[in-house]
Each structure stands twice: as structure tokens, then as C-alpha cells.
Design a protein around this motif. Structure first.
Motif, PDB file in Angstrom:
ATOM      1  N   GLN A  53      26.734  30.036  37.854  1.00 27.49           N
ATOM      2  CA  GLN A  53      27.248  28.609  38.032  1.00 27.49           C
ATOM      3  C   GLN A  53      27.098  28.297  36.488  1.00 27.49           C
ATOM      4  O   GLN A  53      28.178  27.496  36.063  1.00 27.49           O
ATOM      5  N   ARG A 104      30.329  29.870  34.649  1.00 21.55           N
ATOM      6  CA  ARG A 104      31.595  29.127  35.312  1.00 21.55           C
ATOM      7  C   ARG A 104      32.066  28.078  34.185  1.00 21.55           C
ATOM      8  O   ARG A 104      33.109  28.007  33.893  1.00 21.55           O
ATOM      9  N   SER A 107      33.722  30.988  42.204  1.00 26.27           N
ATOM     10  CA  SER A 107      34.012  29.899  41.197  1.00 26.27           C
ATOM     11  C   SER A 107      34.145  30.359  39.863  1.00 26.27           C
ATOM     12  O   SER A 107      35.068  29.782  38.941  1.00 26.27           O
ATOM     13  N   LEU A 108      33.315  31.454  39.385  1.00 27.27           N
ATOM     14  CA  LEU A 108      33.455  32.058  38.150  1.00 27.27           C
ATOM     15  C   LEU A 108      34.617  32.487  38.027  1.00 27.27           C
ATOM     16  O   LEU A 108      35.526  32.119  36.864  1.00 27.27           O
ATOM     17  N   ASP A 165      37.295  29.488  37.730  1.00 28.77           N
ATOM     18  CA  ASP A 165      37.308  28.331  36.858  1.00 28.77           C
ATOM     19  C   ASP A 165      36.967  28.645  35.172  1.00 28.77           C
ATOM     20  O   ASP A 165      37.509  27.773  34.666  1.00 28.77           O
ATOM     21  N   ASN A 166      36.454  30.042  35.041  1.00 27.15           N
ATOM     22  CA  ASN A 166      36.360  30.427  33.830  1.00 27.15           C
ATOM     23  C   ASN A 166      37.482  30.572  32.780  1.00 27.15           C
ATOM     24  O   ASN A 166      38.193  31.432  33.537  1.00 27.15           O
TER      25      ASN A 166
END
Length: 159
Positions: A84, A87, A116-117, A120-121
Motif C-alpha cells: 500500500q 502504491r 492497486s500498486l 496506481d504507481n
């Protein structure tokens, strides 16, 4: 605070997450500004104090290359917390968390954090999550890893 330091390797030194967070914070000049530095802290006890590493990563107090191979997690939540934080990170360009050991296959929440990583990253260019023999299936992430790879559809940074 040496401007010449580009490579620091401290494998198997019994470092905790708190120790590594202190190193990361002391190496960075300005939060959010990447420092070209290789920090290798593999095979240490990073689960203990993992929340401090996560804070340093979220604060972008990290080097451009971070290698944390062969870390054993007794529970899944510290690893998920790390994912998290990654991310949101905008300073790490290369990350090696290969041979990560979880006590069992990664659960849904951890798989969602990895997805999500991927989604979004926007900074991470290199990521190694391989297992024992450079195969994802032996990295103990389990079958849920297949689902997380869908996050790569939105990723424009990983090479």
C-alpha cells in the motif's frame, strides 16, 4: 549524508524495519526528491517495525533502487502495508522483493493491494517479485496473483 554514496549493501545484518526506515530517512535530502542510490537490505528482520518502512516509503524518503529480497513475514498484514505504501511512492524506480515468504498464499486483500500498486504507481520501472526459481508461482503469493496481474493493463511505467 555523503553525496558520493551510491551503493549500500547490508544483507543479513539483523536490521529491523525501524533500522531501515532510519537509514532511508537519513539518506534522502528532500522528501519527494529521488536520490540515485542502491539500498540492499535483504534477508533482514524487516517485518519487525515494517510500519516505519511503510511510512518512509509513503513520505518518498527512499532511494531510487531498493532491494529487500528473502524477507520472511509471519503474518500477511505487514507485507500488505508495504504494498500500500509503494502504491503512493514516487521515488523508487527499481524494486526487488523477490523470494518474499508469506506464511500461506496471499489473501484477497493482499492481492488487491498488489493490483492497486500495478494500477496506481507511476514511477516504478522495474519490479522483481519472483520466487525460488525465478517463477512467480513459487513466490508464495498463490493463485490470487493471476488476478492481480490485471492491474498491469493500466500501468504505463513498468518496463
Amino acid at each position: 549524508m555523503s553525496d558520493c554514496l551510491e551503493y549500500l549493501q547490508m544483507d543479513q545484518c539483523l536490521l529491523t524495519g525501524v533500522d531501515v526506515a532510519i537509514l532511508m530517512r537519513s539518506m534522502s535530502r528532500n522528501p519527494g526528491e529521488a536520490r540515485k542510490l542502491n539500498l540492499i537490505v535483504s534477508a533482514n528482520r524487516l517485518e519487525k517495525g515494517c510500519n516505519e518502512i511503510a511510512k518512509a516509503i509513503e513520505e518518498n524518503r527512499t532511494p531510487t533502487r531498493l532491494i529487500m529480497r528473502m524477507v520472511e513475514y509471519q503474518t500477511e498484514s505487514p507485507f500488505r502495508q508495504l504494498l500500500q505504501a509503494l502504491r503512493r511512492n514516487s521515488t523508487i524506480r527499481s524494486l526487488d522483493i523477490s523470494k518474499t515468504s508469506l506464511p500461506y498464499d496471499a489473501g484477497d486483500e493482499t492481492c488487491e493491494a498488489l493490483q492497486s500498486l500495478f494500477e496506481d504507481n507511476e514511477t516504478l520501472e522495474e519490479l522483481d517479485i519472483s520466487g525460488e526459481h525465478a517463477h512467480l508461482e513459487t513466490a508464495t503469493f498463490g493463485i490470487g496473483l493471476n488476478f492481480t496481474l490485471n492491474g498491469l493493463k493500466k500501468n504505463k511505467a513498468l518496463k
